[in-house]
Design an enzyme around this catalytic site. Structure first.
Site, PDB file in Angstrom:
ATOM      1  N   GLN A  74       0.691  -1.087  -0.095  1.00 34.29           N
ATOM      2  CA  GLN A  74      -0.028  -0.205   0.250  1.00 34.29           C
ATOM      3  C   GLN A  74       0.637   1.261   0.113  1.00 34.29           C
ATOM      4  O   GLN A  74       0.280   2.095   0.877  1.00 34.29           O
ATOM      5  CB  GLN A  74      -1.046   0.085   1.254  1.00 34.29           C
ATOM      6  N   SER A  75       1.690   1.445  -0.873  1.00 37.12           N
ATOM      7  CA  SER A  75       3.205   2.478  -0.767  1.00 37.12           C
ATOM      8  C   SER A  75       2.466   3.684  -1.715  1.00 37.12           C
ATOM      9  O   SER A  75       2.105   3.803  -2.591  1.00 37.12           O
ATOM     10  CB  SER A  75       4.150   2.215  -1.750  1.00 37.12           C
TER      11      SER A  75
END
Ligand code: PLP
Length: 341
Positions: A74-75
């Site tokens: 989930q960068s």
């Protein structure tokens, strides 16, 4: 120091607003302001856009046709890189590391991952614990062998080029505070790959602002986090032409709010999300800004952030990640994380 000497592509909506938080200030009995770097504009905003203004200028200067970077599933950095590459007509390939072990389909495909793909980026997933920098270099080499001009960006965009984005933020924030007569006693924000804090500290030191910065850790133990920030600050200062501007004691991180590890939500972080959402209509994210806010709230309650201090909370963004972490709000997977870290 003269930032205009560095190549830069202006894509962020700047200056970001500096706003009071009256209801939060009342609840915590401190004067708290917020610097809205969640509003930098690119694909729901966030702090990486400032760094990418300088990084993507390097990519363009080298004639890159493919930009690569890496980060956690989930960068936010990956999402902003994908958007910036799309805007410049470059291809983008991202290596994602599964640092949490979460199998929830929203975690693996929604939130930032959905946006990476909407911007046309390709992604590949690696197991937690992979040496991601090395993995990216291997993939980049293979792409170069295919004849592509590849520009690689380290995780979080944290190198001296990316940190220039936060040197810029330091000057912008101080100018706003000067204009409105706001004397800032402390800046608080979430720190991870270190470029945000390193750039801020370097910029503040270069203009001799005398404003302390407190980074609230989201991954590493204190010694390691501070050393990482300090090393990058020193290199950034050199790059800026003011070597030695940053002293070791200007770099302060509090890593008491990491919880079980990177990317794993904490109860205090989730409480901070609800607090900011309900009192101020603001969205934090569970991986970074919520832990930063949780640290600020707790240090205020304990009196370690003093009664007379005027605080600026730098909102680094990340709300797109909420949609990959919806289970954390319904007592789902986050309560019993598959661990890693
Ligand atoms: C990356 C990120 C941070 C941390 O910034 P670093 O420069 O990596 O230390 C904080 N908040 C959000 C929302 C981020 O995406």
């Amino acid at each position: 120091m003269h930032l205009a000497r560095f190549p830069r592509i202006r894509a962020a909506h700047l200056p970001t607003p500096l706003e009071p938080l009256p209801r939060l200030s009342k609840a915590l009995r401190r004067e708290i302001w917020i610097k809205r770097d969640d509003c930098t504009g690119l694909s729901t905003g966030g702090n990486k856009t400032r760094k990418l203004e300088f990084l993507m200028a390097e990519a363009e200067a080298m004639g890159a046709d493919l930009v690569m970077t890496q980060g956690a599933t989930q960068s936010n950095h990956a999402r902003q890189t994908a958007a910036f590459a799309a805007k410049l007509g470059m291809r983008c390939h991202i290596l994602l590391e599964d640092r949490t072990g979460y199998s929830d389909p929203n975690y693996t495909t929604n939130g930032n991952v959905l946006l990476d793909h909407l911007h046309g980026a390709t992604t590949e997933v690696h197991p937690g614990g992979t040496d991601m920098a090395a993995a990216m270099e291997r993939v980049a080499e293979a792409k170069r062998d295919e004849g592509l001009r590849v520009y690689t960006i380290p995780g979080g965009g944290s190198n001296p080029t990316g940190a220039l984005g936060y040197v810029n933020c330091a000057m912008e924030l101080v100018a706003q505070a000067n204009d409105s007569g706001l004397a800032i006693d402390r800046i608080v924000h979430a720190t991870g790959s270190s470029g945000t804090q390193a750039g801020l500290v370097t910029g503040l030191a270069a203009i001799n602002a005398g404003i302390p910065v407190l980074g609230i850790g989201t991954r590493a133990p204190r010694d390691k986090q501070e050393q990482m920030v300090f090393d990058l600050a020193m290199r950034t200062a050199e790059r800026l032409g003011c070597p030695g501007a940053v002293a070791r004691d200007m770099v302060v991180a509090n890593t008491d709010y990491v919880g079980e590890g990177y990317g794993l939500p904490t109860p205090e972080g989730l409480a901070a999300i609800r607090m900011f959402a309900e009192l101020e209509g603001l969205l934090l994210d569970p991986v970074y800004s919520a832990k930063g806010a949780a640290g600020m709230v707790d240090l205020i309650r304990k009196g370690e952030i003093g009664r007379d201090e005027r605080i600026v909370f730098l909102h680094t963004g990340g709300a797109a990640g909420l949609f990959g972490y919806d289970f954390a709000f319904s007592g789902g997977q986050s309560a019993a994380p598959a661990a890693a870290g």
